[in-house]
Design a protein around this motif. Structure first.
Motif, PDB file in Angstrom:
ATOM      1  N   ALA A   1       0.684  -1.285  -0.145  1.00  0.00           N
ATOM      2  CA  ALA A   1       0.256   0.075   0.140  1.00  0.00           C
ATOM      3  C   ALA A   1       0.886   1.250  -0.062  1.00  0.00           C
ATOM      4  N   HIS A   2       2.042   1.288   0.703  1.00  0.00           N
ATOM      5  CA  HIS A   2       2.833   2.284   0.963  1.00  0.00           C
ATOM      6  C   HIS A   2       3.568   2.744  -0.257  1.00  0.00           C
ATOM      7  N   ALA A   3       3.923   1.808  -1.151  1.00  0.00           N
ATOM      8  CA  ALA A   3       4.514   1.871  -2.477  1.00  0.00           C
ATOM      9  C   ALA A   3       3.596   2.101  -3.399  1.00  0.00           C
ATOM     10  N   MET A   4       2.305   1.901  -3.541  1.00  0.00           N
ATOM     11  CA  MET A   4       1.214   2.238  -4.540  1.00  0.00           C
ATOM     12  C   MET A   4       1.007   3.756  -4.168  1.00  0.00           C
ATOM     13  N   LEU A   5       0.911   4.124  -2.916  1.00  0.00           N
ATOM     14  CA  LEU A   5       0.973   5.600  -2.799  1.00  0.00           C
ATOM     15  C   LEU A   5       1.898   6.344  -3.068  1.00  0.00           C
ATOM     16  N   ALA A   6       3.162   5.772  -2.845  1.00  0.00           N
ATOM     17  CA  ALA A   6       4.389   6.620  -3.399  1.00  0.00           C
ATOM     18  C   ALA A   6       4.397   6.464  -5.012  1.00  0.00           C
ATOM     19  N   MET A   7       3.921   5.732  -5.602  1.00  0.00           N
ATOM     20  CA  MET A   7       3.899   5.632  -7.132  1.00  0.00           C
ATOM     21  C   MET A   7       3.033   6.816  -7.718  1.00  0.00           C
ATOM     22  N   THR A   8       1.882   6.919  -6.983  1.00  0.00           N
ATOM     23  CA  THR A   8       0.877   7.862  -7.601  1.00  0.00           C
ATOM     24  C   THR A   8       1.223   8.811  -8.200  1.00  0.00           C
ATOM     25  N   GLU A   9       2.209   9.503  -8.002  1.00  0.00           N
ATOM     26  CA  GLU A   9       2.623  10.806  -8.511  1.00  0.00           C
ATOM     27  C   GLU A   9       3.949  10.507  -9.148  1.00  0.00           C
TER      28      GLU A   9
END
Length: 210
Positions: free
Chosen positions: A189-197
């Motif tokens: 989840a942390h990685a996904m949020l970091a990749m969002t932008e």
């Protein structure tokens, strides 16, 4: 940002919602059963739908900056659900002109590390055979994303664990971390949020593992 999370009652989905709220984002959690969502917050909107058609989903994605999805089969008997539900989400996004989407897939769907040893290759082969229908579904889902015209990212974790967020994991754009055999749902989840932008992950599969 304004984010919409599909599969928000799943292990990764609830972590995405929790961490996104903690980071100050406004979150729409799309669920079938609100009672299964344990996360609360001032900036949280709970949107109930069974994803039966894209028209019912459009209000959940309208005006959002990004969509994050943990939708997928929970067992072999559910194979096919990832492609079907993701197609509904993509249709709704297209209708509302929302472009950014990040979706959870699985490590065996993508390329294995170039330096993978016989043990890792063997385990990968066994798992792929046992869960063949699930991975066929995920491959079809990824193909839907590639054809969608959206700014998509596919996140491919290995075996998932229920562990506290560490923030210490490896990611490989277009590949998979060497000897990456496990990762916690909270870190996915942390990685996904970091990749969002992260523009470097657009239209890419990204392996994530410890």
């Amino acid at each position: 940002m304004k984010l919409t999370v599909f599969g928000a009652t799943g292990g990764i989905g609830q972590e995405v919602v929790r961490q996104a709220l903690g980071a100050g984002h406004h979150v729409t959690a799309v669920v079938r059963d609100p009672a299964r969502l344990s996360v609360t917050g001032e900036r949280l909107e709970v949107f109930r739908t069974d994803l039966s058609d894209s028209a019912s989903v459009r209000p959940a994605v309208a005006g959002r900056d990004a969509v994050l999805s943990g939708l997928g089969a929970r067992s072999r008997k559910d194979a096919g659900v990832a492609t079907r539900l993701t197609r509904t989400v993509l249709d709704a996004m297209r209708a509302e002109d929302v472009r950014r989407v990040l979706v959870v897939s699985a490590a065996p769907v993508g390329p294995e590390p170039q330096d993978a040893g016989w043990l890792d290759r063997g385990v990968r082969g066994i798992v792929s055979a046992v869960l063949r229908d699930v991975y066929t579904d995920l491959r079809a889902m990824e193909e839907e994303l590639a054809r969608s015209g959206t700014d998509w990212t596919v996140v491919r974790p290995p075996r998932l664990q229920d562990k506290p967020l560490s923030g210490r994991y490896r990611t490989v754009v277009g590949g998979f971390p060497s000897k990456g055999r496990f990762v916690g749902r909270a870190d996915v989840a942390h990685a996904m949020l970091a990749m969002t932008e992260d523009a470097g992950t657009l239209k890419q599969g990204v392996g994530v593992a410890y």
